[in-house]
Design an enzyme around this catalytic site. Structure first.
Site, PDB file in Angstrom:
ATOM      1  N   GLY A 137       0.845  -1.187   0.000  1.00  0.00           N
ATOM      2  CA  GLY A 137       0.000   0.000   0.000  1.00  0.00           C
ATOM      3  C   GLY A 137       0.876   1.231   0.000  1.00  0.00           C
ATOM      4  N   GLN A 194       3.108   9.814   1.239  1.00  0.00           N
ATOM      5  CA  GLN A 194       4.374   9.066   1.197  1.00  0.00           C
ATOM      6  C   GLN A 194       5.179   9.409  -0.056  1.00  0.00           C
ATOM      7  OE1 GLN A 194       2.507   5.032   2.239  1.00  0.00           O
ATOM      8  NE2 GLN A 194       4.541   4.959   3.195  1.00  0.00           N
ATOM      9  N   CYS A 198       6.390  -0.372   7.132  1.00  0.00           N
ATOM     10  CA  CYS A 198       5.947   0.814   6.393  1.00  0.00           C
ATOM     11  C   CYS A 198       7.087   1.310   5.513  1.00  0.00           C
ATOM     12  CB  CYS A 198       5.551   1.902   7.395  1.00  0.00           C
ATOM     13  SG  CYS A 198       5.049   3.438   6.604  1.00  0.00           S
ATOM     14  N   LEU A 199       6.776   1.661   4.282  1.00  0.00           N
ATOM     15  CA  LEU A 199       7.812   2.138   3.363  1.00  0.00           C
ATOM     16  C   LEU A 199       8.403   3.469   3.819  1.00  0.00           C
ATOM     17  CD1 LEU A 199       6.130   1.239  -0.048  1.00  0.00           C
ATOM     18  CD2 LEU A 199       7.975   0.012   1.119  1.00  0.00           C
ATOM     19  N   HIS A 251      -3.820   1.016   8.130  1.00  0.00           N
ATOM     20  CA  HIS A 251      -2.494   1.632   8.021  1.00  0.00           C
ATOM     21  C   HIS A 251      -2.525   2.814   7.037  1.00  0.00           C
ATOM     22  CE1 HIS A 251       2.082   1.067   7.820  1.00  0.00           C
ATOM     23  NE2 HIS A 251       1.839   1.870   6.800  1.00  0.00           N
ATOM     24  N   GLU A 252      -3.165   2.602   5.883  1.00  0.00           N
ATOM     25  CA  GLU A 252      -3.156   3.652   4.849  1.00  0.00           C
ATOM     26  C   GLU A 252      -4.024   4.852   5.240  1.00  0.00           C
ATOM     27  OE1 GLU A 252      -0.857   3.502   2.746  1.00  0.00           O
ATOM     28  OE2 GLU A 252      -0.402   1.396   3.132  1.00  0.00           O
ATOM     29  N   HIS A 304      -2.127   6.987   7.598  1.00  0.00           N
ATOM     30  CA  HIS A 304      -1.191   7.878   6.895  1.00  0.00           C
ATOM     31  C   HIS A 304      -1.877   9.175   6.516  1.00  0.00           C
ATOM     32  CE1 HIS A 304       2.645   5.966   6.208  1.00  0.00           C
ATOM     33  NE2 HIS A 304       2.107   4.856   5.734  1.00  0.00           N
TER      34      HIS A 304
END
Ligand code: ZN
Length: 189
Positions: free
Chosen positions: A46, A51, A98-99, A140-141, A144
């Site tokens: 995702g 991000q 997480c990226l 999670h997304e 963000h």
């Protein structure tokens, strides 16, 4: 389409609420295409718009589901409902990454089910329902887009471990604010 740099913990865009998308302009379409490319290059499940440094309420996902094909798509202006009863933290099962906290994993308890409503690029209403990993991904997304990283939600010893890791890897305070997934691996950021 292009791979964009991914913002790292400490970058301002990650710690602010994103703005609602009022209109799907050509720029928004390009952004979404680039987000898919960036997610693929980084091998993520995702990716939220902040991000890649854009403060708009959009995320893309490409999330494995057991026994089914990946859930894949884009949501504009997502609204999250958390469903079910959170189970106690299971260190083995509840690892999250997480990226924007690249190469690190910490356990975090999430709700077992989640529903996200929003629209697609054509303005059609969409409803996504997930459990397990996909439910985690949806939570999670949307976090963000509300300006939170999963490490902000950690509890117990993992909270300080995550803080240490960020310091050791030189993010934020020494100026590493983004990374390029087309040339770098997450664990090397
Ligand atoms: Zn993330």
């Amino acid at each position: 389409m292009a791979v964009r740099d991914i913002t790292v913990q400490g970058h301002r865009a990650l710690h602010q609420r994103t703005k609602k998308v009022k209109e799907v302009t050509p720029e928004v379409r390009t952004l979404v295409a680039d987000m898919f490319d960036t997610m693929a290059a980084a091998e993520g499940v995702g990716l939220a718009a902040n991000q890649v440094g854009v403060r708009l309420r959009i995320f893309v996902f490409d999330c494995p589901r057991p026994g089914q094909e990946n859930a894949r798509g884009v949501v504009i202006n997502p609204v999250l409902e958390r469903l079910g009863t959170p189970t106690p933290l299971d260190e083995e099962e509840d690892g999250e990454g997480c990226l924007s906290v690249p190469g690190e994993w910490f356990p975090l308890a999430r709700f077992p089910q989640a529903r996200v409503t929003g629209t697609d690029l054509e303005g059609n209403e969409i409803v996504l329902e997930g459990e397990d990993l996909f439910a985690r991904c949806l939570q999670h997304e949307t976090d963000h887009l509300d300006g939170y990283l999963y490490v902000d939600r950690l509890t117990g010893p993992w909270k300080s471990e995550a803080r240490e890791a960020s310091k050791d890897r030189g993010w934020a305070d020494t100026g590493i604010t983004k990374w390029d997934p087309s040339t770098t691996k997450a664990e090397d950021v």
